[in-house]
Design a protein around this motif. Structure first.
Motif, PDB file in Angstrom:
ATOM      1  N   GLY A  22       5.112   9.390  -9.401  1.00  0.00           N
ATOM      2  CA  GLY A  22       5.226   9.197  -7.958  1.00  0.00           C
ATOM      3  C   GLY A  22       4.128   9.824  -7.123  1.00  0.00           C
ATOM      4  N   LYS A  25       1.161   8.167  -4.673  1.00  0.00           N
ATOM      5  CA  LYS A  25       1.363   7.673  -3.318  1.00  0.00           C
ATOM      6  C   LYS A  25       0.318   8.216  -2.338  1.00  0.00           C
ATOM      7  CE  LYS A  25       6.327   6.879  -3.879  1.00  0.00           C
ATOM      8  NZ  LYS A  25       6.213   5.410  -3.803  1.00  0.00           N
ATOM      9  N   ARG A  26      -0.199   9.390  -2.614  1.00  0.00           N
ATOM     10  CA  ARG A  26      -1.247   9.923  -1.733  1.00  0.00           C
ATOM     11  C   ARG A  26      -2.492   9.051  -1.780  1.00  0.00           C
ATOM     12  NH1 ARG A  26      -1.079  15.974  -4.086  1.00  0.00           N
ATOM     13  NH2 ARG A  26      -1.216  14.670  -5.943  1.00  0.00           N
ATOM     14  N   LYS A  29      -1.697   5.813   0.144  1.00  0.00           N
ATOM     15  CA  LYS A  29      -1.642   6.052   1.594  1.00  0.00           C
ATOM     16  C   LYS A  29      -3.038   6.044   2.214  1.00  0.00           C
ATOM     17  CE  LYS A  29       0.057   9.405   4.990  1.00  0.00           C
ATOM     18  NZ  LYS A  29      -1.243   9.680   5.610  1.00  0.00           N
ATOM     19  N   THR A 131      -2.670  -2.408   0.048  1.00  0.00           N
ATOM     20  CA  THR A 131      -1.736  -1.312  -0.228  1.00  0.00           C
ATOM     21  C   THR A 131      -0.719  -1.726  -1.301  1.00  0.00           C
ATOM     22  OG1 THR A 131      -1.952  -0.558   2.060  1.00  0.00           O
ATOM     23  CG2 THR A 131      -0.060   0.252   0.813  1.00  0.00           C
ATOM     24  N   GLU A 135      -0.147  -0.111  -4.994  1.00  0.00           N
ATOM     25  CA  GLU A 135       1.185   0.397  -5.332  1.00  0.00           C
ATOM     26  C   GLU A 135       1.687  -0.246  -6.626  1.00  0.00           C
ATOM     27  OE1 GLU A 135       4.665   2.674  -4.495  1.00  0.00           O
ATOM     28  OE2 GLU A 135       2.938   2.527  -3.141  1.00  0.00           O
ATOM     29  N   ARG A 139       2.445   1.555 -10.294  1.00  0.00           N
ATOM     30  CA  ARG A 139       3.786   1.450 -10.876  1.00  0.00           C
ATOM     31  C   ARG A 139       3.725   0.882 -12.303  1.00  0.00           C
ATOM     32  NH1 ARG A 139       8.465   1.460  -7.854  1.00  0.00           N
ATOM     33  NH2 ARG A 139       8.227   1.883  -5.637  1.00  0.00           N
TER      34      ARG A 139
END
Length: 446
Positions: A22, A25-26, A29, A131, A135, A139
Motif C-alpha cells: 500500500g 500510493k505516495r 499521488k 493515475t 494504481e 496493485r
C-alpha cells in the motif's frame, strides 16, 4: 505512511518503506500533484501579468500628469526638456511592461495550459487516466507477494498460538504433580495435552517457515515488477519537471528587460536628454525672451491729440490684455513681447496677480506714496469682510501645495472668499485649516 492492502485484509504495515503493501500510493499521488502544480504555476504567472499591467497603467498616468505640470509650470529651456524626458521614459517603459504582460499570458500561460491538457487525461468517473494506470500497475505487481505475505502472517499467528498453548499445558502438568487429590487418569490427560501441544508447535512452526520461504522466493519478482511500474511513474514526472524548467526559463527571459535592446536605448536617450541640459543656453534664452533682450517701445515726443490722450475707463481697463499699456505711443519695435507660455495649473501661479495697468495716480499701485507712508502693507492678505458660505465637496481633491486644502467627496467646509480669476476659492475646513481649493470641486449646501 502506513496502510493495508485491499486484497490482504489483516496485513498491517510495519514500516514506512516503499516496499510495504500500500505504500506505493505516495508515488501515485505525485501524478495528481503534478496536475495541481500546473494550475499553481499558471495562477502565479497570471498574477505577475496583472501586476505588470497595473504598473504600466500607473506609469502612463504618472507621466501624463507630470508632463502637463512641467509644461505649464515655470521651468523653461533645456532643463525643461531634460525633466520631460523622464516622462517619456515612463511612457516607453510602460509599453515594455505591457509587452511583458502579453508574453506571460499569451505565451507562457497558454503553453502550460496546453501541456497540462495533453499530459493529463480526465476520466468520466473522475480522476486521471494516468493515475488509474499507475494504481493498477502497482496493485498487479504487489498482489502475488501480498497474498504470500498474508499466508506468512497467518502461519506466524498459528505458530505463536501453538507456543502459547504448549506453555500453558506444561504449566498445568507441573502444577498437577503437586496436587495429591488429582487421580492418575486426570494426570494422564494433562500429559497427553502437553504432548499434543508440542506436536502442534512443530507443525505450525514448519508451516510458518515454509510460507516464509515461499515469500522470500517471491520477493525478487515482486521487487522487479514494482520497480518497473515505479520507473514508469518516474518518467512521467521527469517530463513535468523538465517542462517546468523550460517554462520558467522562458518566463525569466520575458521578465528580464536588462537584455532588451529597446530597454537599454530608453535610458541612453534619457541620459542624452539630461546631459543636453545647458544652463548657459537657458539663461541666454531667458534674457532674450523674458529679460533685457526684449524689445521696448520707448516713449517718444508726440504732438497733442485728443484721441491718443483719451483716459481709459475702469471697465475698459478690465477688458485690456495682461501687460503694461502705454497710451499714446505707437508700436514701432521689431519684436513684441510674447506672453508667458505657462497657464495657471498650480498654486505657484494662482497666487501670482499681475495688474493690467498701473499709474502713480491709481490707488491700486502697490508702491504709491500712500502705502509708502506705512498706512497699508501691499503684501497683506485682503482683510475686507466677506460672506462665509457652507459648501459640500463634489469630488476628492488632494492638495498639491502647502497652501491648498485636501478633502474627500461629501466633506463640508466653509467658503471664505469668492472664486478668483484662476478659478480658486479660499476656504476653511472644520478642523480650522485654511487654504485654497478649486471652485468647481464644491457646491453650496442648500
Amino acid at each position: 505512511m502506513s496502510g493495508s492492502y485491499d486484497d490482504s485484509v489483516g496485513v498491517e504495515v510495519s514500516s514506512d518503506s516503499f516496499w510495504e503493501v500500500g505504500n506505493y500510493k505516495r508515488t501515485v499521488k505525485r501524478i495528481d500533484d503534478g496536475h495541481r502544480l500546473c494550475n499553481d504555476l499558471m495562477n502565479c504567472i497570471h498574477e505577475r501579468a496583472r501586476i505588470e499591467k497595473v504598473y504600466a497603467q500607473q506609469l502612463t498616468e504618472w507621466a501624463k500628469r507630470w508632463k502637463q505640470l512641467v509644461e505649464k509650470g515655470p521651468q523653461y529651456g533645456t532643463v525643461e526638456r531634460a525633466w520631460c524626458a523622464f516622462m517619456s521614459e515612463a511612457e516607453k517603459v510602460s509599453e515594455l511592461h505591457l509587452e511583458v504582460k502579453g508574453s506571460l499570458m499569451n505565451e507562457d500561460f497558454e503553453k502550460i495550459k496546453n501541456w497540462q491538457k495533453e499530459a493529463f487525461h480526465k476520466q468520466m468517473m473522475g480522476g486521471f487516466k494516468e493515475t488509474k494506470e499507475a494504481e493498477d500497475g502497482f496493485r498487479k505487481a504487489q498482489k502475488p507477494w501480498a497474498k504470500k505475505l498474508k499466508e506468512v502472517e497467518a502461519a506466524k499467528k498459528a505458530y505463536h498460538a501453538a507456543c502459547k498453548e504448549e506453555k500453558l499445558a506444561i504449566s498445568r502438568e507441573t502444577n498437577s504433580k503437586a496436587d495429591p487429590a488429582l487421580n492418575p487418569e486426570q494426570l494422564k490427560k494433562l500429559q497427553d495435552k502437553v504432548e499434543r501441544s508440542k506436536q502442534d508447535v512443530l507443525k505450525t512452526k514448519e508451516k510458518y517457515e515454509k510460507s516464509l520461504k515461499e515469500l522470500d522466493n517471491a520477493t525478487p519478482q515482486y521487487m522487479e515488477n514494482m520497480e518497473q511500474v515505479f520507473e514508469q511513474c518516474q518518467q512521467f514526472e521527469e517530463k513535468r519537471l523538465r517542462f517546468f524548467r523550460e517554462v520558467l526559463l522562458e518566463v525569466q527571459k520575458h521578465l528580464d528587460l536588462s537584455n532588451a535592446a529597446s530597454y537599454k536605448s530608453i535610458y541612453r536617450e534619457l541620459e542624452q536628454n539630461i546631459k543636453a541640459a545647458d544652463a548657459v543656453e537657458d539663461l541666454r534664452w531667458f534674457r532674450a525672451n523674458q529679460g533685457p533682450g526684449m524689445s521696448m517701445n520707448w516713449p517718444q515726443f508726440e504732438e497733442w491729440s485728443a484721441d491718443l490722450n483719451r483716459t481709459l475707463s475702469r471697465r475698459e481697463k478690465k477688458k485690456a490684455s495682461d501687460g503694461v499699456t502705454l497710451t499714446g505711443i505707437n508700436q514701432t519695435g521689431d519684436q513684441v513681447s510674447q506672453p508667458n507660455k505657462h497657464s495657471s495649473v498650480s498654486s505657484y501661479e494662482k497666487n501670482q496677480s499681475y495688474p493690467t495697468d498701473w499709474s502713480d495716480e491709481e490707488s491700486n499701485n502697490p508702491f504709491s506714496s500712500t502705502d509708502a507712508n506705512g498706512d497699508t502693507n501691499p503684501f497683506d492678505e485682503d482683510t475686507s469682510p466677506a460672506m462665509e458660505v457652507r459648501v459640500r465637496a463634489l469630488y476628492d481633491y488632494e492638495g498639491q501645495e502647502q497652501d491648498e486644502l485636501s478633502f474627500k467627496a461629501g466633506d463640508e467646509l466653509t467658503k471664505m472668499e469668492n472664486e478668483d480669476e484662476q478659478g480658486w476659492c479660499k476656504g476653511r475646513l472644520d478642523n480650522g485649516q485654511v487654504g485654497l481649493y478649486p471652485a468647481n470641486y464644491v457646491e453650496p449646501i442648500q
